[in-house]
Design a protein around this motif. Sequence first.
Motif, PDB file in Angstrom:
ATOM      1  N   TYR A 132       0.852  -1.190   0.000  1.00 47.27           N
ATOM      2  CA  TYR A 132       0.000   0.000   0.000  1.00 47.27           C
ATOM      3  C   TYR A 132       0.890   1.244   0.000  1.00 47.27           C
ATOM      4  N   ASN A 133       0.301   2.366  -0.364  1.00 44.89           N
ATOM      5  CA  ASN A 133       0.989   3.650  -0.309  1.00 44.89           C
ATOM      6  C   ASN A 133       0.554   4.360   0.962  1.00 44.89           C
ATOM      7  N   GLN A 134       1.469   4.573   1.894  1.00 44.52           N
ATOM      8  CA  GLN A 134       1.104   5.156   3.177  1.00 44.52           C
ATOM      9  C   GLN A 134       0.533   6.566   3.018  1.00 44.52           C
ATOM     10  N   ALA A 135       1.010   7.326   2.022  1.00 46.65           N
ATOM     11  CA  ALA A 135       0.473   8.670   1.811  1.00 46.65           C
ATOM     12  C   ALA A 135      -0.991   8.612   1.369  1.00 46.65           C
ATOM     13  N   GLY A 139      -4.217  10.076   3.160  1.00 48.86           N
ATOM     14  CA  GLY A 139      -5.119  10.901   2.375  1.00 48.86           C
ATOM     15  C   GLY A 139      -6.576  10.487   2.527  1.00 48.86           C
ATOM     16  N   GLU A 140      -6.820   9.189   2.700  1.00 50.25           N
ATOM     17  CA  GLU A 140      -8.193   8.735   2.869  1.00 50.25           C
ATOM     18  C   GLU A 140      -8.805   9.329   4.132  1.00 50.25           C
ATOM     19  N   GLY A 141      -8.026   9.347   5.212  1.00 53.06           N
ATOM     20  CA  GLY A 141      -8.523   9.951   6.450  1.00 53.06           C
ATOM     21  C   GLY A 141      -8.640  11.461   6.350  1.00 53.06           C
ATOM     22  N   TYR A 142      -7.664  12.093   5.695  1.00 55.70           N
ATOM     23  CA  TYR A 142      -7.669  13.547   5.538  1.00 55.70           C
ATOM     24  C   TYR A 142      -8.864  13.979   4.691  1.00 55.70           C
ATOM     25  N   ALA A 143      -9.120  13.253   3.604  1.00 56.27           N
ATOM     26  CA  ALA A 143     -10.242  13.588   2.732  1.00 56.27           C
ATOM     27  C   ALA A 143     -11.567  13.398   3.462  1.00 56.27           C
ATOM     28  N   GLU A 144     -11.669  12.334   4.235  1.00 54.26           N
ATOM     29  CA  GLU A 144     -12.892  12.064   4.991  1.00 54.26           C
ATOM     30  C   GLU A 144     -13.189  13.198   5.966  1.00 54.26           C
ATOM     31  N   ALA A 145     -12.131  13.715   6.613  1.00 52.69           N
ATOM     32  CA  ALA A 145     -12.307  14.759   7.626  1.00 52.69           C
ATOM     33  C   ALA A 145     -12.568  16.137   7.032  1.00 52.69           C
ATOM     34  N   ASP A 196       1.880  14.065   2.020  1.00 53.97           N
ATOM     35  CA  ASP A 196       2.911  13.046   2.229  1.00 53.97           C
ATOM     36  C   ASP A 196       3.010  12.731   3.713  1.00 53.97           C
ATOM     37  N   ASP A 197       3.706  11.638   4.030  1.00 57.79           N
ATOM     38  CA  ASP A 197       3.836  11.268   5.438  1.00 57.79           C
ATOM     39  C   ASP A 197       4.895  12.112   6.136  1.00 57.79           C
ATOM     40  N   VAL A 198       6.093  12.204   5.558  1.00 55.58           N
ATOM     41  CA  VAL A 198       7.191  12.957   6.158  1.00 55.58           C
ATOM     42  C   VAL A 198       7.825  13.858   5.100  1.00 55.58           C
TER      43      VAL A 198
END
Length: 229
Positions: A132-135, A139-145, A196-198
């Motif tokens: 999976y792509n961690q970013a 993004g799925e959580g960020y978009a949901e929020a 991105d993650d970091v």
Amino acid sequence: MLSLREALAGALEFVYPRRCFNCGEEGTFFCDRCYFSAERARGSRCPHCWSQVRGGNCRRCGDQPPQATIRSAFVHEGGPRAAVLGLKYSGCYGAGVDLGRLMARTLSNRTAGAEVLVPVPLHRSRQRQRGYNQAQKLGEGYAEATGLGLAPELLRRVRNTKAQAAGLDLDQRMANVEGAFEASPLAAGRRVLLLDDVITTGATVQACAAALIAVGAASVSAVSFSREG
């Protein structure tokens, strides 16, 4: 469609309880105590690349600000570092959704003006290896929020670059990712928020921004869960 690795990781979440990646508390991947004690990436920082500066002068940006302005939620140490490493290497891909929501909670003012959220892509060979792509999971959580549309199809990594190893300066990192990304013409006219993650020097997100702007993106900004330096 879920990969086999994602399916197995999801099944394991039903068997083993969620634990905070930092302190081990059950029920969450990043508990409230660790969240509230984590150092925010604030203070004296360049308004463009978000690196730490003294006296308001940024040697990286100078008179030529980068194509994408950057903001990060946390300093990449302690709890946030443990959370990112857990997301990337534990196989708990579902953690990304929770951590993405925390990003949105911390960076609530960074969605203003953006209309589409684009995770920084992995090369297909690296994503196949990790599963999976961690970013994208963040993004799925960020978009949901936030209500932003998640559009990973607008950007792809066409060259499998070497890891951005510690010790490389900004110029070396920029050279490493030059030409590594290709944007879809569907990004034309869109106001893009990269995720991105970091972020360390910002070389990767700037290479992504260059690809998006080359196809006519109206604007590009970037956010990350944590920031080194």
